[in-house]
Scaffold this motif. Structure first.
Motif, mmCIF file in Angstrom:
data_model
loop_
_atom_site.group_PDB
_atom_site.id
_atom_site.type_symbol
_atom_site.label_atom_id
_atom_site.label_comp_id
_atom_site.label_asym_id
_atom_site.label_seq_id
_atom_site.Cartn_x
_atom_site.Cartn_y
_atom_site.Cartn_z
ATOM 1 N N UNK A 281 40.366 99.372 48.126
ATOM 2 C CA UNK A 281 41.154 100.136 49.081
ATOM 3 C C UNK A 281 40.588 100.068 50.486
ATOM 4 N N UNK A 282 39.262 100.130 50.598
ATOM 5 C CA UNK A 282 38.646 100.074 51.928
ATOM 6 C C UNK A 282 38.904 98.740 52.618
ATOM 7 N N UNK A 283 39.153 97.681 51.823
ATOM 8 C CA UNK A 283 39.396 96.354 52.387
ATOM 9 C C UNK A 283 40.863 96.107 52.717
ATOM 10 N N UNK A 284 41.770 96.718 51.953
ATOM 11 C CA UNK A 284 43.195 96.358 52.073
ATOM 12 C C UNK A 284 44.078 97.437 52.682
ATOM 13 N N UNK A 285 43.726 98.717 52.522
ATOM 14 C CA UNK A 285 44.603 99.779 53.022
ATOM 15 C C UNK A 285 44.808 99.716 54.536
ATOM 16 N N UNK A 286 43.772 99.425 55.352
ATOM 17 C CA UNK A 286 44.035 99.328 56.792
ATOM 18 C C UNK A 286 45.152 98.354 57.146
ATOM 19 N N UNK A 287 45.223 97.223 56.433
ATOM 20 C CA UNK A 287 46.312 96.272 56.704
ATOM 21 C C UNK A 287 47.654 96.829 56.253
ATOM 22 N N UNK A 288 47.664 97.594 55.146
ATOM 23 C CA UNK A 288 48.897 98.233 54.704
ATOM 24 C C UNK A 288 49.407 99.215 55.749
ATOM 25 N N UNK A 289 48.481 99.980 56.344
ATOM 26 C CA UNK A 289 48.871 100.950 57.359
ATOM 27 C C UNK A 289 49.450 100.243 58.578
ATOM 28 N N UNK A 290 48.844 99.144 58.967
ATOM 29 C CA UNK A 290 49.373 98.394 60.105
ATOM 30 C C UNK A 290 50.753 97.830 59.824
ATOM 31 N N UNK A 291 51.018 97.500 58.558
ATOM 32 C CA UNK A 291 52.295 96.871 58.206
ATOM 33 C C UNK A 291 53.434 97.876 58.108
ATOM 34 N N UNK A 292 53.210 99.002 57.440
ATOM 35 C CA UNK A 292 54.323 99.927 57.175
ATOM 36 C C UNK A 292 54.117 101.323 57.753
ATOM 37 N N UNK A 293 52.939 101.622 58.287
ATOM 38 C CA UNK A 293 52.722 102.908 58.929
ATOM 39 C C UNK A 293 52.008 103.926 58.062
ATOM 40 N N UNK A 294 51.423 104.936 58.734
ATOM 41 C CA UNK A 294 50.642 105.973 58.069
ATOM 42 C C UNK A 294 51.450 106.752 57.036
ATOM 43 N N UNK A 295 52.625 107.218 57.437
ATOM 44 C CA UNK A 295 53.372 108.152 56.599
ATOM 45 C C UNK A 295 53.775 107.500 55.281
ATOM 46 N N UNK A 296 54.261 106.263 55.347
ATOM 47 C CA UNK A 296 54.686 105.596 54.119
ATOM 48 C C UNK A 296 53.509 105.332 53.183
ATOM 49 N N UNK A 297 52.412 104.862 53.736
ATOM 50 C CA UNK A 297 51.229 104.612 52.905
ATOM 51 C C UNK A 297 50.726 105.904 52.289
#
Length: 420
Positions: free
Chosen positions: A57-73
């Protein structure tokens, strides 16, 4: 501090409920695994899976947040957590539990990163240090409260799995409905491990070893208690004592670390922890003395982790802190994944005392290495050192970066990276 709490209370309340839910499920699984008759090594795989998910999670979640935004993640991962907490009781199989623990480790890492970015964005330069302190205190309090909630139901039933699921679901309400907008988010660049090791060999080796101590202590305590035949009440008191000790000793040890050679403090604490563990194995104390032991070992594990981060930070430019913190947390994650597995193997080999033997060996290795490193590099003066940052071993890269940055900027004259 009061003004900080007033301005961030929705976020702090949400984090408190999250930590109660996370604290309950970690201890409850160890107890329920004993009831289901799972062998110790199988439970160690279950416990290690959480740290594997957290690392991913520490490696991949930041990219998820950049892609779809804080609220969705945040909403998606929160839904996963709530569902997994119910599925534990519905599918009592160790392989399924290991997969679910991996998912929940990944998801908790994601919601922590999101919540911490909101907290960091909502604080000013003047209030950021107090906001981070409040955040860390709330985290510890949530886990402590969770241990006592374990006594409200039968661990063989469903209720104790439903309670954390409900609490986690409720935790998103104050966070998502708070007035704070979702902040901008940037991924953290990483420093090469070779460069990081050259900057601070003790920091790298020490954080790897403490990752193993932390994951064994916080991941396998309930498994050890169940194998030892302790009651739910006794296990919950023991685990709560670990976190209480960690909370109480962070600040006095942090105060000392800003006034002396941090390596001496790392050496003293690791030797002390080793001696406490040796005495515990030899004397086999009752639950009341075990509570004291838990508080002392928790009081060593948490501050030593912060000490090693601060010591490494003393040898870095401020611009390198974010990259270094990401690298150190990856090293910590590798140690954390190995901790429950080796502990479970030792407990299967020599019995419950394997829980203590593993941590004692790691602390003895740390004290030996710290003593040797003291002969290889000169001591820094108090003026050359940065400030101690209150950081727990379960912190995400974002929290560590913010805490180290606040500690560095909190110095009246921020030190240049030391040489030698």
């Amino acid at each position: 501090m009061a003004s900080v709490v007033r301005s961030t209370w929705p976020l702090l309340l949400g984090i408190l409920l999250l930590m109660v839910g996370n604290g309950m499920q970690g201890t409850l699984l160890g107890i329920r695994g004993g009831i289901e008759g799972f062998p110790t090594f199988q439970m160690s795989v279950v416990m290690a899976a959480y740290f594997g998910g957290f690392l991913l999670g520490s490696l991949t979640v930041p990219r998820m947040i950049q892609s779809v935004g804080h609220v969705r993640v945040f909403a998606a991962l929160g839904s996963l957590i709530s569902s997994v907490l119910i599925l534990y009781a519905a599918a009592p199989d160790w392989v399924v539990w290991a997969a679910l623990r991996f998912v929940i480790g990944f998801s908790f890492c994601g919601v922590y990163i999101t919540a911490e970015s909101w907290l960091n964005a909502s604080a000013t330069n003047e209030t950021r240090g107090r906001a981070l302190s409040a955040y860390m205190i709330v985290q510890m309090l949530g886990i402590i409260v969770a241990q006592f909630l374990l006594n409200t139901g039968d661990p063989a039933g469903f209720l104790l799995f439903i309670i954390p699921s409900v609490l986690v679901s409720l935790s998103f309400t104050p966070i998502l409905l708070s007035a704070q907008p979702a902040p901008a988010f940037e991924t953290i660049k990483r420093m090469s491990f070779g460069r990081l090791y050259r900057a601070s060999p003790l920091g790298c080796i020490g954080i790897f070893l403490m990752g193993g101590v932390f994951s064994a202590l916080f991941g396998m305590s309930s498994v050890w208690g169940a194998e030892r035949g302790m009651s739910v009440r006794d296990i919950s008191v023991f685990v709560a004592a670990i976190y209480i000790g960690g909370l109480m000793l962070q600040f006095p040890i942090g105060w000392l670390s800003d006034r002396m050679d941090r390596r001496k403090l790392v050496l003293a604490l690791s030797v002390f922890g080793t001696l406490v563990i040796v005495a515990t194995v030899v004397m086999q104390p009752n639950i009341w003395w075990l509570t004291v032991v838990g508080a002392l070992i928790g009081g060593v594990a948490n501050p030593v982790y912060g000490l090693l981060l601060a010591y490494t930070n003393d040898y870095l430019d401020q611009s390198d802190m974010a990259a270094a913190s990401a690298g150190l947390l990856f090293i910590n994650g590798l140690g954390s994944m190995a901790g429950p597995l080796i502990t479970g193997w030792l407990m299967g080999l020599i019995g419950p005392d394997g829980f203590w033997v593993y941590m004692g060996v790691l602390l003895a290795m740390l004290s030996t290495y710290a003593g040797w490193r003291m002969t290889r590099r000169r001591a820094l003066s108090a003026q050359e050192q940065g400030n101690y940052a209150v950081v727990t071993p379960s912190a995400t890269p974002l929290a560590v970066e913010a805490a180290l940055d606040e500690a560095q900027s909190g110095s009246e004259t921020p030190p240049a990276p030391a040489q030698g």
